[in-house]
Scaffold this active site. Structure first.
Site, PDB file in Angstrom:
ATOM      1  N   GLU A 112      61.232  46.402  32.263  1.00 40.17           N
ATOM      2  CA  GLU A 112      59.865  46.308  32.767  1.00 40.17           C
ATOM      3  C   GLU A 112      59.287  44.926  32.487  1.00 40.17           C
ATOM      4  OE1 GLU A 112      56.486  48.285  30.600  1.00 40.17           O
ATOM      5  OE2 GLU A 112      56.412  49.484  32.431  1.00 40.17           O
ATOM      6  N   TRP A 139      46.762  62.126  30.382  1.00 34.83           N
ATOM      7  CA  TRP A 139      47.194  60.983  31.203  1.00 34.83           C
ATOM      8  C   TRP A 139      46.004  60.442  31.992  1.00 34.83           C
ATOM      9  CZ3 TRP A 139      51.507  59.177  29.599  1.00 34.83           C
ATOM     10  CH2 TRP A 139      52.108  58.129  30.293  1.00 34.83           C
ATOM     11  N   ASP A 171      43.761  53.283  38.098  1.00 35.62           N
ATOM     12  CA  ASP A 171      44.428  52.190  38.808  1.00 35.62           C
ATOM     13  C   ASP A 171      45.948  52.279  38.641  1.00 35.62           C
ATOM     14  OD1 ASP A 171      44.541  51.505  36.079  1.00 35.62           O
ATOM     15  OD2 ASP A 171      44.641  49.378  36.566  1.00 35.62           O
ATOM     16  N   GLU A 180      47.315  52.618  35.299  1.00 37.07           N
ATOM     17  CA  GLU A 180      46.967  53.889  34.661  1.00 37.07           C
ATOM     18  C   GLU A 180      45.999  53.729  33.503  1.00 37.07           C
ATOM     19  OE1 GLU A 180      51.318  55.162  33.927  1.00 37.07           O
ATOM     20  OE2 GLU A 180      50.551  56.527  35.451  1.00 37.07           O
ATOM     21  N   GLU A 181      45.168  52.694  33.571  1.00 36.81           N
ATOM     22  CA  GLU A 181      44.273  52.423  32.446  1.00 36.81           C
ATOM     23  C   GLU A 181      42.809  52.484  32.833  1.00 36.81           C
ATOM     24  OE1 GLU A 181      47.287  49.253  30.211  1.00 36.81           O
ATOM     25  OE2 GLU A 181      45.725  48.511  31.545  1.00 36.81           O
TER      26      GLU A 181
END
Ligand SMILES: *[C@@H]1O[C@H](CO)[C@@H](O)[C@H](O)[C@H]1NC(C)=O
Ligand SMILES: *[C@@H]1O[C@H](CO)[C@@H](O)[C@H](O)[C@H]1NC(C)=O
Ligand SMILES: *[C@@H]1O[C@H](CO)[C@@H](O)[C@H](O)[C@H]1NC(C)=O
Ligand SMILES: *[C@@H]1O[C@H](CO)[C@@H](O)[C@H](O)[C@H]1NC(C)=O
Length: 625
Positions: A435, A147, A205, A208-209
């Site tokens: 989303e 992750w 960030d 999550e990238e």
């Protein structure tokens, strides 16, 4: 009372109208549509709340899952960030009189006290590093999969939510001897210590990238330190670390501004990173750090500040021609469907509900402020924004009583409303918010019933009420009225101490003392082949290869084929472990013998540090021809 009466009246109207004569959507006025959707959205959040939420089976008490979706994508986890932002909303709604929400807040406090003690791939509580873990299983256990970690906004946002609730407890005096407040402080303190220690290190960030420094994270950290210092003082705590770090964080925050907009991520570690930096990250920053009593300050990036308005225009414009569903919106028109950032490819890159709703929320926040200070100042920086909502706008200062002041406010209100209408027009009849919604035709996409989407609707609605009535959306967080930014920015950190918040619900037997063990493994590998570590404890995946910890080849060279693993382990533990290779084909190759490790007993320096040197002992993979 007036506010309550107003709300009740509004709710009654909407119920009556919708039930009695089913109007076509467009014919129902916007305020009514918003009240109807707000109810659905708040209920949607509660449905995702363990242990009794209808969509959250198996979730522990106080755990908010991100979405009930378990497949494509699987969001059946709890993210510290999403949960904290949502709880902030829940707490604000509670402050407005929704008393049923208090039990959710109390469960949340307890769940977070427990979660702080769950060691994870980012680390453990002993060093504080474990607080930066982005997500956990809904049953409050660690997730070992690969992750983007750590993510350093979570502790700051959680502190902000808990501080808001704790200040309420102190203000009412219902908490005798401040007992509940002091218990919650133990959770807050761990998080603030984490921020003080790690704010100046990179992390992932909010999407999550990107591994770097995120504008959103930095601003959230600054806010948490400022309000945490104020609360800590009230509780007679030592807040010197927070007071010493806050100005340095604020100084660093200024460096994201490039003259036109706030660049979402700087200090990016990935070498192949190329984006404009225009990103919903920054709009979410403006709303997450909004203080209804702050000046329209550029330094703090307040929603009504020139910089935040200029930034908002850049952000909106980056989507105008990007999505097919925006084809009917004119060059400067309102109601643009907006997403995370223009280069997004996740689910092919689509508008998101929470980002589309962040636009009007920022503008409603700004209107609140202008209406309170009775002044709008248009300058060089904000002029382009103003002309996009009100073409004849000119540089100048407009005060209440001028007809221009009213025209400017009305123009911003209408412009903001257009974005809400877009989000509502792509919301299904039952009010469910996924989303994303399709860039081609607006169909809901990706995770269904996303907690954060719902929360964003409720906060937008509160901001709009506050912009159009005397509703007080959120309490001030004590934003400094004339923020002192140091002349030069200093890299800094204050090493924190961390302890399980037992009085708030953390398990009494949680290991407080840990070692950060670095495993250095010599193992020659080829591109696509990866090395993992596993062993006979929860920290090491209990011998489950699916839970093995990924190694880093960042220091791998031809001279030294080095794989490293940093694992935070309880002092005194006796462990067995070994390394495995995962081949590009999926095949797993195991070392031939188990290794053993005795972690030293608790030392004077907490957490201790230990290095283990190993060399691969087992079969090697072959590159495919
Ligand atoms: C927690 O949930 C995960 C994911 O569903 C599951 O694999 C694990 O066995 C559960 N652990 C416990 C202790 O229930
Ligand atoms: C640490 O702070 C200094 C001073 O503000 C800044 O130049 C540097 O980029 C920061 N680094 C990180 C990773 O935050
Ligand atoms: C792991 O193995 C060691 C050595 O055999 C043993 O002492 C220890 O109790 C085991 N730990 C767990 C958590 O099973
Ligand atoms: C790993 O490789 C380095 C450099 O080749 C060497 O100095 C070191 O002794 C090796 N470590 C082990 C445990 O073999």
């Amino acid at each position: 009372m007036r506010v309550q009466a107003f709300l009740t009246a509004l709710a009654a109207t909407s119920l009556h109208e919708v039930a009695a004569k089913p109007l076509r959507r467009q014919e129902v006025d916007l305020a009514t549509r918003i009240e109807t959707e707000k109810k659905a959205a708040l209920q949607g959040v509660l449905n995702n709340f363990g242990p009794d939420g209808s969509q959250a089976p198996g979730a522990s008490a106080g755990v908010l899952i991100a979405s009930p979706s378990t497949d494509n994508p699987n969001y059946y986890y709890t993210w510290t960030r999403d949960a904290a932002l949502t709880l902030k909303m829940v707490i604000d709604e509670f402050l407005h009189g929704d008393e049923d929400l208090q039990s959710y807040i109390r469960d949340y406090v307890k769940s977070q006290a427990i979660l702080q003690t769950v060691s994870n791939p980012s680390g453990a509580l002993g060093s504080g590093r474990g607080l930066g873990e982005p997500k956990f299983y809904a049953n409050l256990t660690r997730f070992n999969g690969d992750w983007g970690r750590p993510q350093r906004d979570g502790p700051a946002l959680r502190a902000t939510a808990l501080i808001t609730y704790t200040r309420y407890l102190l203000s009412t005096g219902i908490d005798s001897d401040n007992a509940e407040a002091k218990d919650i402080w133990l959770v807050i303190e761990n998080d603030l210590n984490y921020v003080s220690q790690y704010w100046n290190q990179t992390g992932f960030d909010l999407w999550e990238e990107v591994d770097g420094s995120s504008f959103f994270t930095t601003a959230a950290q600054h806010r948490a330190l400022v309000e945490g210092a104020a609360l800590g003082k009230q509780l007679q705590q030592d807040v010197s670390a927070y007071e010493s770090q806050a100005p340095n964080v604020l100084c660093f925050l200024q460096t994201f501004w490039n003259g036109k907009y706030a660049v979402a991520n700087i200090n990016v570690q990935q070498s192949d990173f190329s984006r404009s930096g225009i990103d919903a990250n920054t709009v979410l920053t403006a709303i997450a750090t909004f203080d209804p009593e702050a000046s329209c300050d550029d330094t703090l990036f307040q929603p009504c500040s020139s910089r935040a308005l200029a930034n908002l225009k850049e952000y909106i414009d980056s989507f105008r021609t990007l999505y097919t569903i925006n084809k009917d919106v004119s060059e400067t028109g309102t109601g643009v469907a907006t997403g995370r950032y223009a280069e997004d490819v996740y689910f092919n890159g689509n508008p998101w509900y929470l980002t589309t709703l962040a636009v009007p929320e920022q503008l409603y926040d700004a209107i609140q402020r202008w209406s309170t200070i009775n002044t709008i100042a248009i300058d060089d920086t904000s002029l382009a924004f103003w002309q996009s909502v009100y073409p004849s706008a000119q540089i100048g200062t407009y005060t209440k009583g001028d007809s221009d002041f009213t025209k400017l406010i009305d123009a911003v209100l209408a412009y903001a409303d257009g974005f809400v209408e877009t989000a509502l027009n792509y919301t299904p009849e039952n009010g469910a918010l996924a989303e994303q919604y399709s860039r081609e035709d607006g169909t809901p996409l990706s995770a269904r019933e996303l907690t954060w989407s719902y929360a964003s609707f409720v906060t937008m609605r509160a901001a709009r009420l506050a912009a159009t009535s005397d509703y007080a959306q959120v309490p001030s967080w004590g934003a400094p009225s004339s923020p002192q930014v140091p002349d030069t920015c200093t890299p800094s950190s204050v090493k924190g101490t961390y302890a399980p918040a037992v009085a708030a619900g953390a398990p009494a037997d949680a290991p407080a003392c840990t070692y950060i063990v670095t495993f250095n493994l010599n193992a020659s590998t080829f591109y696509g082949e990866n090395i993992y570590l596993f062993g006979n404890s929860t920290d090491l995946g209990d011998w489950r290869v699916s839970d093995a910890l990924a190694g880093s080849a960042a220091a791998y060279t031809d001279e030294r084929p080095l794989w490293t693993f940093m694992v935070e382990l309880p002092a005194g533990a006796a462990l067995e472990y070994k390394f495995v290779r995962k081949e590009p084909s999926g095949e797993v190759l195991y070392e031939v013998e188990d290794r053993s490790l005795g972690v030293p007993e608790c030392g004077d320096e907490a957490p201790g540090e230990e290095t283990v040197e190993d060399s691969w002992n087992g079969p090697v993979g072959g590159e495919m021809e």
